[in-house]
Design a protein around this motif. Structure first.
Motif, PDB file in Angstrom:
ATOM      1  N   VAL A 148       0.851  -1.189   0.000  1.00 22.85           N
ATOM      2  CA  VAL A 148       0.000   0.000   0.000  1.00 22.85           C
ATOM      3  C   VAL A 148       0.888   1.241   0.000  1.00 22.85           C
ATOM      4  CG1 VAL A 148      -1.852   1.235   1.177  1.00 22.85           C
ATOM      5  CG2 VAL A 148      -1.726  -1.272   1.318  1.00 22.85           C
ATOM      6  N   GLY A 149       0.755   2.051  -1.034  1.00 25.72           N
ATOM      7  CA  GLY A 149       1.564   3.250  -1.159  1.00 25.72           C
ATOM      8  C   GLY A 149       2.676   3.054  -2.169  1.00 25.72           C
ATOM      9  N   ALA A 167       3.961 -12.887  -5.488  1.00 23.50           N
ATOM     10  CA  ALA A 167       2.819 -12.344  -6.227  1.00 23.50           C
ATOM     11  C   ALA A 167       2.423 -11.026  -5.574  1.00 23.50           C
ATOM     12  CB  ALA A 167       1.650 -13.330  -6.186  1.00 23.50           C
ATOM     13  N   VAL A 168       2.779  -9.909  -6.212  1.00 23.63           N
ATOM     14  CA  VAL A 168       2.674  -8.594  -5.578  1.00 23.63           C
ATOM     15  C   VAL A 168       1.674  -7.710  -6.311  1.00 23.63           C
ATOM     16  CG1 VAL A 168       3.936  -6.522  -4.888  1.00 23.63           C
ATOM     17  CG2 VAL A 168       5.075  -8.748  -4.822  1.00 23.63           C
ATOM     18  N   THR A 169       0.838  -7.023  -5.526  1.00 29.23           N
ATOM     19  CA  THR A 169      -0.039  -5.978  -6.046  1.00 29.23           C
ATOM     20  C   THR A 169       0.325  -4.677  -5.349  1.00 29.23           C
ATOM     21  OG1 THR A 169      -1.863  -7.512  -6.458  1.00 29.23           O
ATOM     22  CG2 THR A 169      -2.424  -5.180  -6.266  1.00 29.23           C
ATOM     23  N   LEU A 170       0.489  -3.616  -6.126  1.00 30.92           N
ATOM     24  CA  LEU A 170       0.830  -2.302  -5.588  1.00 30.92           C
ATOM     25  C   LEU A 170      -0.368  -1.376  -5.753  1.00 30.92           C
ATOM     26  CD1 LEU A 170       3.007  -0.368  -4.445  1.00 30.92           C
ATOM     27  CD2 LEU A 170       3.745   0.048  -6.795  1.00 30.92           C
ATOM     28  N   VAL A 171      -0.843  -0.840  -4.636  1.00 26.25           N
ATOM     29  CA  VAL A 171      -2.038   0.009  -4.638  1.00 26.25           C
ATOM     30  C   VAL A 171      -1.651   1.428  -4.255  1.00 26.25           C
ATOM     31  CG1 VAL A 171      -4.321   0.405  -3.646  1.00 26.25           C
ATOM     32  CG2 VAL A 171      -3.491  -1.936  -3.983  1.00 26.25           C
ATOM     33  N   SER A 172      -2.023   2.395  -5.082  1.00 24.33           N
ATOM     34  CA  SER A 172      -1.692   3.787  -4.789  1.00 24.33           C
ATOM     35  C   SER A 172      -2.504   4.714  -5.684  1.00 24.33           C
ATOM     36  CB  SER A 172      -0.201   4.041  -5.029  1.00 24.33           C
ATOM     37  OG  SER A 172       0.145   5.364  -4.713  1.00 24.33           O
ATOM     38  N   ARG A 173      -2.618   5.963  -5.249  1.00 23.10           N
ATOM     39  CA  ARG A 173      -3.242   6.964  -6.111  1.00 23.10           C
ATOM     40  C   ARG A 173      -2.393   7.202  -7.365  1.00 23.10           C
ATOM     41  NH1 ARG A 173      -8.510   7.513  -5.609  1.00 23.10           N
ATOM     42  NH2 ARG A 173      -9.113   7.529  -3.407  1.00 23.10           N
ATOM     43  N   ILE A 174      -1.063   7.282  -7.171  1.00 21.86           N
ATOM     44  CA  ILE A 174      -0.162   7.526  -8.282  1.00 21.86           C
ATOM     45  C   ILE A 174       1.156   6.825  -7.987  1.00 21.86           C
ATOM     46  CG2 ILE A 174       0.647   9.700  -7.277  1.00 21.86           C
ATOM     47  CD1 ILE A 174       0.966  10.774 -10.137  1.00 21.86           C
ATOM     48  N   ILE A 175       1.791   6.286  -9.005  1.00 24.87           N
ATOM     49  CA  ILE A 175       3.091   5.641  -8.857  1.00 24.87           C
ATOM     50  C   ILE A 175       4.182   6.704  -8.875  1.00 24.87           C
ATOM     51  CG2 ILE A 175       4.687   3.935  -9.796  1.00 24.87           C
ATOM     52  CD1 ILE A 175       2.017   2.753  -8.900  1.00 24.87           C
ATOM     53  N   GLY A 176       4.972   6.756  -7.814  1.00 26.40           N
ATOM     54  CA  GLY A 176       6.107   7.678  -7.768  1.00 26.40           C
ATOM     55  C   GLY A 176       5.724   9.135  -7.925  1.00 26.40           C
ATOM     56  N   SER A 222      -4.957 -10.762   0.307  1.00 30.27           N
ATOM     57  CA  SER A 222      -3.652 -10.277   0.759  1.00 30.27           C
ATOM     58  C   SER A 222      -3.240 -11.040   2.003  1.00 30.27           C
ATOM     59  CB  SER A 222      -3.696  -8.772   1.054  1.00 30.27           C
ATOM     60  OG  SER A 222      -2.425  -8.320   1.476  1.00 30.27           O
ATOM     61  N   GLU A 223      -2.302 -11.969   1.825  1.00 37.95           N
ATOM     62  CA  GLU A 223      -1.791 -12.720   2.969  1.00 37.95           C
ATOM     63  C   GLU A 223      -0.769 -11.904   3.758  1.00 37.95           C
ATOM     64  OE1 GLU A 223      -2.957 -15.660   4.005  1.00 37.95           O
ATOM     65  OE2 GLU A 223      -4.432 -15.398   2.398  1.00 37.95           O
ATOM     66  N   ALA A 224      -0.222 -10.889   3.134  1.00 35.07           N
ATOM     67  CA  ALA A 224       0.678  -9.948   3.825  1.00 35.07           C
ATOM     68  C   ALA A 224       0.464  -8.576   3.215  1.00 35.07           C
ATOM     69  CB  ALA A 224       2.138 -10.375   3.691  1.00 35.07           C
ATOM     70  N   THR A 225      -0.072  -7.644   4.006  1.00 35.20           N
ATOM     71  CA  THR A 225      -0.309  -6.287   3.534  1.00 35.20           C
ATOM     72  C   THR A 225       0.808  -5.395   4.068  1.00 35.20           C
ATOM     73  OG1 THR A 225      -2.704  -6.618   3.543  1.00 35.20           O
ATOM     74  CG2 THR A 225      -1.912  -4.342   3.546  1.00 35.20           C
ATOM     75  N   VAL A 226       1.609  -4.851   3.152  1.00 40.73           N
ATOM     76  CA  VAL A 226       2.779  -4.044   3.519  1.00 40.73           C
ATOM     77  C   VAL A 226       2.404  -2.572   3.407  1.00 40.73           C
ATOM     78  CG1 VAL A 226       5.204  -3.584   3.038  1.00 40.73           C
ATOM     79  CG2 VAL A 226       4.256  -5.878   2.621  1.00 40.73           C
ATOM     80  N   TRP A 227       2.483  -1.845   4.535  1.00 43.65           N
ATOM     81  CA  TRP A 227       2.006  -0.461   4.574  1.00 43.65           C
ATOM     82  C   TRP A 227       3.173   0.507   4.450  1.00 43.65           C
ATOM     83  CZ3 TRP A 227      -3.233   0.439   4.770  1.00 43.65           C
ATOM     84  CH2 TRP A 227      -3.613   1.792   4.769  1.00 43.65           C
ATOM     85  N   THR A 228       3.221   1.235   3.338  1.00 42.05           N
ATOM     86  CA  THR A 228       4.297   2.213   3.121  1.00 42.05           C
ATOM     87  C   THR A 228       3.736   3.604   2.852  1.00 42.05           C
ATOM     88  OG1 THR A 228       4.479   1.974   0.702  1.00 42.05           O
ATOM     89  CG2 THR A 228       5.643   0.348   2.067  1.00 42.05           C
TER      90      THR A 228
END
Length: 389
Positions: A148-149, A167-176, A222-228
């Motif tokens: 996330v982020g 297996a990764v999904t990246l969720v954000s309003r905008i990338i970079g 999401s088996e592991a949600t990584v918060w950034t």
């Protein structure tokens, strides 16, 4: 400690704090105590790599810290500016003549996102990275991971995990969001090549033990949600009654001196010169640490401290171990439409990581040897600040 020595306490053993402590050793009549919650220096810019390969992402303090600096493994709980005393979590206290406030930053608590505090895994601190590593070690490679982020930390984490076969999904309003459009396109292309699923123009509204809910109502496994998504700073300054900005950074003048007390000088992520902080980064932390020490040394010598400036030359992003992006910047930290990508970007990023430690070790061996470049003149219009009650 001899009674004729000037005692400087440095709070925080990260990039800014270690640099400041080393620089203070240029005077024989100064005794330096560094307070840090861990007995080692953390290479924070390698924490996403630590999660994957188990590299400790640490250096011993004997590697990066001048042997004259006394290390106290503890945390500061309160600063009594009037008494010039710091109360520590252990119950003991340290008196000081000058204080360098370099407590760094941490993950922002995702307020208003149900389940995030219980089920998400932040990655901005060493203990957090170890916890996430343990979690991923218990999961098969095909288990879904949601990051996330998509600031620099989120991009690096997503790329590192995907390159390792996750297996990764990246969720954000905008990338970079801090990148130029060309660099953003390059980063996005690399993430997709690594197999990262990109969900843009979205945010996470809730986190569960095995899923996340997006703001449009969709549910993702999401088996592991990584918060950034975002950073915060420790509440120490505000809790001690010192003037802070909106997120709790200590407000200083342009010499990095607290607006409340000339015996308190700040550097790094938890400082806000004129209420207008530099971007949280080791790129700013190292020179700010050196310049905070220079302010203290100037006051000890009876000189007028110089204004601190930092030229922000670029942003370095690892995209796994075989590619990277180096976004070039103007000195005022705004991006230009020029970047280095691919293996060249990865090489430059790795050299930056290595030289960060080398610069600290060099300053430890020869205090005063680290050279700071002058940055652009800063506008210092009043910013929103808060005086803690």
């Amino acid at each position: 400690m001899p009674t004729n020595q000037i005692h400087v306490v440095v709070l925080g053993g990260g990039y800014a704090g270690v640099m400041a402590a080393n620089r203070l050793e240029t005077r024989d009549d100064v005794a330096v105590t560094l307070v840090n919650p861990r007995p080692h220096f953390v290479e924070r810019i390698r924490l996403h790599q630590m999660v994957v390969d188990g590299d400790p992402a640490t250096q011993t303090f004997t590697t990066v810290l001048n042997p004259g600096v006394h290390v106290v493994v503890d945390s500061a709980e309160h600063i009594d500016a009037a008494a010039r005393r710091v109360r520590l979590a252990s119950g003991s206290a340290l008196d000081y003549d000058y204080l360098v406030y370099a407590v760094g930053s941490t993950s922002a608590t995702p307020a208003g996102v149900p389940g995030a505090a219980e089920f998400a895994y932040p990655i901005s601190e060493w203990e957090q990275a170890r916890r996430l590593r343990t979690r991923l070690a218990d999961l098969p490679l095909q288990a879904s991971v949601v990051v996330v982020g998509a600031g620099l930390t989120g991009i690096e984490a997503a790329a590192e995990f995907a390159e390792a076969g996750r297996a990764v999904t990246l969720v954000s309003r905008i990338i970079g969001p801090s990148l130029s459009k060309p660099a953003r396109r390059s980063v996005t292309k690399r993430l997709r090549k690594l197999g990262v699923t990109l969900i843009e123009q979205s945010s996470v509204a809730a986190v569960g033990p095995g899923h996340v809910v997006l703001d449009d109502g969709r549910t993702l496994a999401s088996e592991a949600t990584v918060w950034t998504a975002g950073f915060a700073v420790p509440a120490l300054a505000a809790a001690s009654g010192l003037t802070t900005d909106g997120i709790g950074r200590l407000v200083t003048d342009e010499t990095l001196t607290s607006v409340d007390d000339e015996r308190i000088v700040a550097a790094g992520d938890a400082s806000a010169p004129s209420g207008q902080p530099y971007r949280m980064s080791c790129q700013a932390g190292l020179p700010l640490g050196a310049q905070a020490a220079a302010t203290v040394l100037a006051r000890i010598a009876g000189d007028v401290p110089a204004d601190a400036t930092v030229p922000m030359t670029g942003q370095c992003i690892s995209l796994g171990r075989r590619a990277g992006t180096v976004q070039l910047q103007r000195p005022d930290d705004t991006p230009v439409n020029v970047y280095l990508g691919g293996r060249t970007g990865a090489f430059v990023k790795e050299q930056v990581c290595r030289y960060t430690v080398k610069w600290l070790a060099g300053e430890a061996a020869k205090p005063g040897s680290y050279k700071t470049l002058k940055g652009p003149a800063r506008t210092t219009e009043p910013a929103d600040v808060a005086a803690a009650p």
